[in-house]
Scaffold this active site. Structure first.
Site, PDB file in Angstrom:
ATOM      1  N   GLU A 478       1.287   2.067  -1.088  1.00 42.38           N
ATOM      2  CA  GLU A 478       0.731   3.126  -0.244  1.00 42.38           C
ATOM      3  C   GLU A 478       0.974   2.720   1.214  1.00 42.38           C
ATOM      4  O   GLU A 478       0.490   1.677   1.648  1.00 42.38           O
ATOM      5  CB  GLU A 478      -0.777   3.248  -0.531  1.00 42.38           C
ATOM      6  CG  GLU A 478      -1.489   4.365   0.174  1.00 42.38           C
ATOM      7  CD  GLU A 478      -2.971   4.438  -0.241  1.00 42.38           C
ATOM      8  OE1 GLU A 478      -3.600   3.390  -0.459  1.00 42.38           O
ATOM      9  OE2 GLU A 478      -3.484   5.572  -0.337  1.00 42.38           O
ATOM     10  N   ILE A 479       1.758   3.516   1.905  1.00 39.05           N
ATOM     11  CA  ILE A 479       2.038   3.199   3.313  1.00 39.05           C
ATOM     12  C   ILE A 479       1.175   4.093   4.194  1.00 39.05           C
ATOM     13  O   ILE A 479       1.118   5.316   3.992  1.00 39.05           O
ATOM     14  CB  ILE A 479       3.547   3.370   3.609  1.00 39.05           C
ATOM     15  CG1 ILE A 479       4.305   2.230   2.913  1.00 39.05           C
ATOM     16  CG2 ILE A 479       3.824   3.391   5.114  1.00 39.05           C
ATOM     17  CD1 ILE A 479       5.766   2.122   3.256  1.00 39.05           C
TER      18      ILE A 479
END
Ligand SMILES: CCC[C@H](O)CC(=O)SCCNC(=O)CCNC(=O)[C@H](O)C(C)(C)COP(=O)([O-])OP(=O)([O-])OC[C@H]1O[C@@H](n2cnc3c(N)ncnc32)[C@H](O)[C@@H]1OP(=O)([O-])[O-]
Length: 578
Positions: A478-479
C-alpha cells in the site's frame, strides 16, 4: 477465409521444407489464444497440414517472455450462454486433437510463459523444447480464474503425469519452471540461454531456440523419435493406478485437502476432481465431454466472474501509471531490522538492489540478518536457487549499525515502531546524510505521512510504503501519498515495489489509509458480536467459513488491534486515490 499474405498475429517462415509458425499477437505484451489469433492459427495450420512440401512444423513465439498466456480471458466474459462456452471448449479440444493427430511432426519451441490454453497447445504438439531461464514457466492457472483447463488439458496432463502430479498442477494452478517440467517428462529438450550482456539478448535467444527446433524437427522428419521410456517408478505408479481402490484413495485425499483449503467455497477444484474421476473410470472420450461440461458450468458462476475480475484488478496493480522514475534506483537503505524491515530487504536483494540494512544494535541486526539467511537457505534446500545464486543474492546485503554509506542511497525505507516522534526524528537525522535525490519512505499502517514529513527539508520526497508481514509472501504493498508528495516520488516508490514483485495500491494520506481502515470496521463489528455474547471461537469459525483466511477474533488477538489503536480514527474521507 484468411489470406495467408495478410496475417497480423502470425509470421509464417520457411526453412527448407520446415514451416515456422511465429506467434506475435498484435499490440500486446503477451500472446493469447484470442479469436483474432485463432482465426489466423487454424487456417495456417490447415494450410501447412495439406501442403505436401511441408514436412515438419515449429510453433514458436516472437515475444520475449511469452510463449502463449492461455485463452483470451476477456472472451469468456463476452460469451452470453452456457452452450456457447461448452462449444468453445469443444472447439479448443478439437484443434488440440488435430495438432496431436497431425502426421507431420509439430514442435513447440517454448520461451516465456506457457500457461493455460498455451500449455494445452504445447502438450498437443509432438515434441517440446524449452528455454531453461527464469521467464519460462508452465502451468494451468485456470483454477485461479474459477475454471479448469478446457481444451483437453485435464486429459493430456493425466496421460503425461502420475495422478498425484497431475492433480497437483491442475488443482493448485501453480507454475513450474522449465527444468522441473523436463524432470516431470513434460519437456523433451532444455535449451540453455546464451549468457551475454548485449541488449537484445532475448531476441537472440529466440533465434537460438528456433535454430535448435529446426535442427530437431529435421531429425524427426528423417527418423521418428522413440516414445519416452518410463522409468521403473513410473511403471510401478501406473500399474498401481489401475487399481480403483488406490485411485479413489488419492482422489479422496485430494478432495479432503481442497475442502480444508477452500471450505468448499470454490466450485472449480471440486469440478476438476469430478472430471478426473470420470476420466479415470470411463476413459478419455467421456473425460473430454466432462471437461467441456465442467468448463461451461464453471465459466458462468459468480465465483469465476469474481476471480476473473480479480485477475484484471491485479494486472492493473502491476502497472506504474506514473511513468518512469527520473533516476534508476540502485541502492536501498532499510532502517529497522525487525521482521518487516528484514522482509523488505529479503524481497530487494534478489532483484539486484544493493541493500543497507540498519539497526541500532548488533543483536537486532543479527536477528534480521538471520531471518533473511534462513529463508534463502531454505530456497536452496527446495531447489529454488543454487548455492551460487545464494552467494550472489546475499552479497547485495550490507548490515550495519552506523549511518555509513547512506550518501549512496536512492531510497530509504524506514520500518521502525509506530511512533510519530521517532519517525520524524529519524527522517530529520537521515536528511543530513542522504543525497538530494534520495526519497524517504515510511513503512506505516496508520501514521500520517504529512505529519511524518512535518519538519522535513524536502517533504515532496516523503511517502508511505506499507508492507505486510510476512513480506516475502504477501504480495500487497500500500503506497500512501501525502498532499505534498511529488509525482516522481510516487513513481519511484511504485517502481521499487514492482521490482520487489509487489502488487500495488496507491492511496491518499487519510486515517487508516485503505487496509487498516477496512480492518477497523471489521473489528468494530467484532466487538458488537462479542458484546452480544458470541464466543471468539464461533466468530472465527463463521468468518473462516465465509472465506477469511484466518478468523477475525484470532486476528484481533494477534496484536493487530492494539497496533491499530495507535491511530486516530474513525476515518474522515475516502482514501482510495487511484
Ligand atoms: C477453452 C479455453 C480453455 C483454456 O484452458 C482456458 C484458459 O487458457 S484461461 C487463461 C489461463 N491463463 C492465465 O490465467 C494466465 C493469465 N496471465 C498471466 O498470468 C500473466 O499475464 C502472465 C504471467 C502471462 C504475464 O505477466 P506479465 O508479464 O506481468 O504481464 P501482465 O499480467 O501485465 O499482462 C499483460 C497484458 O496481457 C493481458 N493478458 C495476459 N494474459 C491474458 C489472457 N490469458 N487473456 C487475456 N489477456 C491476458 C493482461 O490483461 C495485460 O493486458 P493490458 O491490456 O496490458 O493490461
Amino acid at each position: 477465409m484468411t489470406d495467408l499474405q495478410q496475417l497480423k498475429n502470425i509470421k509464417l517462415d520457411y526453412e527448407d521444407n520446415i514451416a515456422i509458425v511465429q506467434l506475435n499477437q498484435e499490440n500486446s505484451k503477451v500472446n493469447i489464444l484470442s479469436r483474432k489469433m485463432m482465426n489466423e492459427f487454424v487456417p495456417v495450420f490447415n494450410h501447412l497440414k495439406n501442403d505436401d512440401n511441408i514436412k515438419g512444423i515449429i510453433v514458436i513465439s516472437a515475444k520475449p517472455g511469452s510463449f502463449i498466456a492461455g485463452a483470451d480471458i476477456n472472451m469468456f466474459e463476452s460469451v452470453k450462454s452456457r452452450d456457447e462456452l461448452y462449444q468453445m471448449s469443444r472447439n479448443g479440444q478439437e484443434i488440440m486433437n488435430q495438432i496431436e493427430q497431425s502426421s507431420k511432426p509439430i514442435i513447440a519451441a517454448i520461451a516465456g510463459s506457457c500457461l493455460g490454453g498455451g500449455f494445452e497447445v504445447a502438450l498437443a504438439c509432438h515434441y517440446r523444447i524449452a528455454m531453461n531461464d527464469k521467464r519460462t514457466g508452465f502451468g494451468v492457472p485456470e483454477v485461479k480464474l474459477g475454471l479448469l483447463p478446457g481444451a483437453g488439458g485435464t486429459q493430456r496432463l493425466l496421460k503425461n503425469l502420475s495422478l498425484s502430479d497431475a492433480l497437483d498442477l491442475i488443482l493448485a494452478g501453480k507454475e513450474i519452471k522449465a527444468k522441473k517440467a523436463k524432470a516431470m517428462g513434460l519437456v523433451d529438450i532444455l535449451v540453455e540461454p546464451i549468457r551475454s550482456d548485449v541488449q537484445d539478448i532475448e531476441e537472440q535467444n529466440i533465434e537460438y531456440l528456433r535454430s535448435i527446433a529446426i535442427r530437431k524437427v529435421k531429425e524427426i522428419v528423417v527418423q521418428k523419435p522413440t516414445k519416452r521410456k518410463f522409468g521403473l517408478m513410473e511403471n510401478i505408479k501406473s500399474i498401481i493406478m489401475l487399481n480403483s481402490y488406490v485411485r479413489n484413495y488419492i482422489l479422496s485425499q485430494a478432495q479432503a485437502k481442497v475442502m480444508s483449503q477452500t471450505q468448499g467455497l470454490y466450485p472449480a477444484p471440486l469440478k476438476i476432481l469430478d472430471v478426473i474421476q470420470q476420466t479415470l473410470e470411463n476413459g478419455s472420450k467421456v473425460g473430454l465431454n466432462a471437461e467441456a461440461e465442467a468448463f461451461a458450468d464453471l465459466a458462468i458462476t459468480n465465483e469465476a466472474k469474481a476471480l476473473i475480475s480479480l485477475f484484471h484488478g491485479r494486472t492493473e496493480c502491476k502497472k506504474n501509471k506514473y511513468g518512469k522514475p527520473e533516476r534508476e534506483i540502485k541502492t536501498i537503505a532499510i532502517i529497522g531490522a525487525g521482521a518487516i524491515g528484514a522482509g523488505i530487504a529479503h524481497v530487494s536483494i534478489d532483484k539486484d538492489f544493493q541493500v543497507i540494512l540498519y539497526d541500532t544494535t548488533s543483536s537486532a541486526l543479527y536477528h534480521g540478518q538471520s531471518q533473511i539467511i534462513k529463508s534463502y537457505q531454505n530456497y536452496i534446500k527446495r531447489n529454488r536457487i543454487t548455492s551460487t545464486e545464494y552467494s550472489r543474492i546475499l552479497s547485495n546485503l550490507n548490515c550495519q549499525t552506523t549511518f555509513d554509506n547512506l550518501e549512496k542511497c536512492d531510497i530509504i525505507i524506514e520500518s521502525v515502531f509506530e511512533d510519530l516522534k521517532l519517525k520524524q526524528n529519524i527522517l530529520n537525522e537521515l536528511e543530513q546524510y542522504i543525497p538530494e535525490h534520495c526519497i524517504f519512505a515510511s513503512n506505516t499502517y496508520i501514521l500520517s505521512i504529512h505529519q511524518i514529513a512535518a519538519n522535513s527539508r524536502r517533504p515532496h520526497k516523503v511517502i508511505g510504503m506499507h508492507y505486510f508481514s510476512p513480506v516475502d509472501k504477501v504480495e500487497l504493498l500500500e503506497i500512501i501519498r501525502a498532499k505534498q508528495t511529488s509525482d516522481n516520488t510516487i513513481c519511484t516508490a511504485v517502481s521499487v515495489g514492482l521490482k520487489q514483485g509487489k502488487i500495488i495500491i496507491i492511496v491518499n494520506d487519510s486515517p487508516g489509509f485503505y487496509t487498516t481502515r477496512l480492518l477497523i470496521f471489521s473489528f468494530i463489528e467484532l466487538f458488537y458480536l462479542l458484546q452480544e455474547g458470541l464466543l471468539p471461537n464461533d466468530i472465527d469459525k463463521a468468518t473462516k467459513k465465509f472465506g477469511f483466511h484466518i478468523g477475525l477474533a484470532i486476528l484481533l488477538d494477534s496484536g493487530v488491534a492494539s497496533r491499530v489503536a495507535i491511530g486516530q480514527l474513525p476515518p474522515k474521507s475516502n482514501s482510495i486515490a487511484t
